[in-house]
Structures are given as structure tokens and as C-alpha cells.
Design a protein around this motif. Sequence first.
Motif, PDB file in Angstrom:
ATOM      1  N   GLN A  69      32.318  47.500  45.922  1.00 45.88           N
ATOM      2  CA  GLN A  69      33.307  47.993  46.871  1.00 45.88           C
ATOM      3  C   GLN A  69      34.508  47.059  46.844  1.00 45.88           C
ATOM      4  OE1 GLN A  69      31.244  48.218  50.646  1.00 45.88           O
ATOM      5  NE2 GLN A  69      31.099  50.427  50.421  1.00 45.88           N
ATOM      6  N   VAL A  70      35.692  47.627  47.003  1.00 47.29           N
ATOM      7  CA  VAL A  70      36.890  46.805  47.098  1.00 47.29           C
ATOM      8  C   VAL A  70      36.745  45.913  48.326  1.00 47.29           C
ATOM      9  CG1 VAL A  70      39.389  46.819  47.459  1.00 47.29           C
ATOM     10  CG2 VAL A  70      38.342  48.522  45.943  1.00 47.29           C
ATOM     11  N   LYS A  71      36.855  44.600  48.114  1.00 45.36           N
ATOM     12  CA  LYS A  71      36.720  43.623  49.205  1.00 45.36           C
ATOM     13  C   LYS A  71      38.062  43.353  49.876  1.00 45.36           C
ATOM     14  CE  LYS A  71      32.411  42.968  48.216  1.00 45.36           C
ATOM     15  NZ  LYS A  71      31.439  43.714  48.976  1.00 45.36           N
ATOM     16  N   LEU A  88      27.411  33.609  29.914  1.00 42.86           N
ATOM     17  CA  LEU A  88      26.824  33.706  31.244  1.00 42.86           C
ATOM     18  C   LEU A  88      27.822  33.354  32.343  1.00 42.86           C
ATOM     19  CD1 LEU A  88      24.253  34.359  32.747  1.00 42.86           C
ATOM     20  CD2 LEU A  88      23.581  31.977  32.542  1.00 42.86           C
ATOM     21  N   LEU A  89      28.700  32.396  32.094  1.00 50.46           N
ATOM     22  CA  LEU A  89      29.634  31.948  33.124  1.00 50.46           C
ATOM     23  C   LEU A  89      30.923  32.755  33.202  1.00 50.46           C
ATOM     24  CD1 LEU A  89      29.244  28.081  32.724  1.00 50.46           C
ATOM     25  CD2 LEU A  89      28.212  29.564  34.450  1.00 50.46           C
ATOM     26  N   THR A  90      31.263  33.498  32.146  1.00 46.56           N
ATOM     27  CA  THR A  90      32.567  34.169  32.141  1.00 46.56           C
ATOM     28  C   THR A  90      32.497  35.685  31.988  1.00 46.56           C
ATOM     29  OG1 THR A  90      32.802  33.844  29.754  1.00 46.56           O
ATOM     30  CG2 THR A  90      33.744  32.143  31.201  1.00 46.56           C
ATOM     31  N   GLN A  91      31.305  36.246  31.893  1.00 44.68           N
ATOM     32  CA  GLN A  91      31.232  37.693  31.721  1.00 44.68           C
ATOM     33  C   GLN A  91      31.624  38.412  33.005  1.00 44.68           C
ATOM     34  OE1 GLN A  91      27.255  38.493  30.452  1.00 44.68           O
ATOM     35  NE2 GLN A  91      26.326  37.807  32.349  1.00 44.68           N
ATOM     36  N   THR A  92      32.200  39.582  32.838  1.00 45.45           N
ATOM     37  CA  THR A  92      32.566  40.421  33.977  1.00 45.45           C
ATOM     38  C   THR A  92      31.315  41.121  34.481  1.00 45.45           C
ATOM     39  OG1 THR A  92      34.746  40.780  33.032  1.00 45.45           O
ATOM     40  CG2 THR A  92      34.035  42.335  34.712  1.00 45.45           C
ATOM     41  N   PRO A  93      31.052  41.077  35.782  1.00 47.76           N
ATOM     42  CA  PRO A  93      29.863  41.770  36.287  1.00 47.76           C
ATOM     43  C   PRO A  93      30.001  43.281  36.110  1.00 47.76           C
ATOM     44  CG  PRO A  93      31.203  40.971  38.108  1.00 47.76           C
ATOM     45  CD  PRO A  93      31.825  40.454  36.847  1.00 47.76           C
ATOM     46  N   LYS A 104      49.522  39.501  39.931  1.00 46.72           N
ATOM     47  CA  LYS A 104      50.151  40.681  40.525  1.00 46.72           C
ATOM     48  C   LYS A 104      49.128  41.809  40.633  1.00 46.72           C
ATOM     49  CE  LYS A 104      54.215  42.639  41.545  1.00 46.72           C
ATOM     50  NZ  LYS A 104      54.911  42.321  42.769  1.00 46.72           N
ATOM     51  N   TRP A 105      49.167  42.539  41.746  1.00 43.47           N
ATOM     52  CA  TRP A 105      48.353  43.739  41.980  1.00 43.47           C
ATOM     53  C   TRP A 105      46.845  43.440  41.963  1.00 43.47           C
ATOM     54  CZ3 TRP A 105      51.884  46.826  43.665  1.00 43.47           C
ATOM     55  CH2 TRP A 105      53.123  46.918  43.047  1.00 43.47           C
ATOM     56  N   ALA A 106      46.395  42.409  42.641  1.00 41.58           N
ATOM     57  CA  ALA A 106      44.981  42.004  42.616  1.00 41.58           C
ATOM     58  C   ALA A 106      44.134  42.863  43.545  1.00 41.58           C
ATOM     59  CB  ALA A 106      44.854  40.539  43.005  1.00 41.58           C
ATOM     60  N   VAL A 107      43.067  43.413  42.987  1.00 38.53           N
ATOM     61  CA  VAL A 107      42.066  44.166  43.739  1.00 38.53           C
ATOM     62  C   VAL A 107      40.741  43.425  43.532  1.00 38.53           C
ATOM     63  CG1 VAL A 107      40.829  46.354  43.963  1.00 38.53           C
ATOM     64  CG2 VAL A 107      43.277  46.362  43.405  1.00 38.53           C
ATOM     65  N   TYR A 108      40.260  42.763  44.574  1.00 35.78           N
ATOM     66  CA  TYR A 108      39.028  41.971  44.488  1.00 35.78           C
ATOM     67  C   TYR A 108      37.826  42.860  44.758  1.00 35.78           C
ATOM     68  CZ  TYR A 108      41.965  37.854  44.382  1.00 35.78           C
ATOM     69  OH  TYR A 108      42.888  36.913  44.012  1.00 35.78           O
ATOM     70  N   PHE A 109      36.788  42.713  43.906  1.00 38.77           N
ATOM     71  CA  PHE A 109      35.622  43.581  44.054  1.00 38.77           C
ATOM     72  C   PHE A 109      34.303  42.830  44.181  1.00 38.77           C
ATOM     73  CE2 PHE A 109      36.444  43.208  39.524  1.00 38.77           C
ATOM     74  CZ  PHE A 109      35.185  43.035  38.955  1.00 38.77           C
ATOM     75  N   THR A 110      34.315  41.489  44.192  1.00 38.60           N
ATOM     76  CA  THR A 110      33.098  40.721  44.474  1.00 38.60           C
ATOM     77  C   THR A 110      33.438  39.605  45.454  1.00 38.60           C
ATOM     78  OG1 THR A 110      33.333  39.019  42.743  1.00 38.60           O
ATOM     79  CG2 THR A 110      32.222  41.084  42.108  1.00 38.60           C
ATOM     80  N   GLU A 111      32.414  39.117  46.137  1.00 38.08           N
ATOM     81  CA  GLU A 111      32.595  37.976  47.037  1.00 38.08           C
ATOM     82  C   GLU A 111      32.931  36.713  46.253  1.00 38.08           C
ATOM     83  OE1 GLU A 111      32.792  38.128  50.234  1.00 38.08           O
ATOM     84  OE2 GLU A 111      32.128  40.198  50.450  1.00 38.08           O
TER      85      GLU A 111
END
Length: 98
Positions: free
Chosen positions: A29-31, A19-24, A47-54
Motif C-alpha cells: 500500500q502507498v505509505k 539480498l541488501l539491494t533487491q526491490t521487494p 522528484k515524485w516519490a511514492v513510498y510503498f514500504t515502511e
Amino acid sequence: MDNGVPREPVRAAGGAPTLLTQTPRGTFQVKRKVRDDWSVAGNTPIKWAVYFTEEGHRIAAGPVNNLTHGDITLEPHAAAAFYNSLDVGDPVQIVSAG
């Protein structure tokens, strides 16, 4: 690759199935994007980080043979291709490989 954009499955690692470590999963949307970032929790460069959740879930370069704490890691060439082909606001769909 098609004009530098991955069009086929790439090797990736995701979060451990708890529950605490699963990928949503879902469509996000790319944040934000950060070419050279730092993981405080892992005390390591990212390196090359694309964040997709708040909450800070990201797609980035990293080992593809280890489970993560919810992030998605790709081999460096694939992470760079994703980073370079995505803009803030673009949709990102996270699905299970089955």
C-alpha cells in the motif's frame, strides 16, 4: 495513458539482485507521497516519490538505465503520472519483468 494513468509497461530500473539491494516484490500500500524529497544516501534530490514500504522503498523519477539500492526509478513523465494517480492507501503491485 488513460486519463493520465499509465496502462502500459513503462521503462523502469529496480534494485540490484543482491539480498541488501533487491526491490521487494508483492502487493503493498502507498505509505506516503513526497513531491520534492531528498536522498541522504545519494545526496541528491528526489522528484515524485511514492513510498510503498515502511523501510523506505519508493517509486520516483530517476535514471532508468542504472540499478538502484531497492527503489524503483521511472522516467520523469511516468513518475509524475504515478504520483498524481496514486493516493495514500492505494495498492501497488511490484512484479518482476522476468
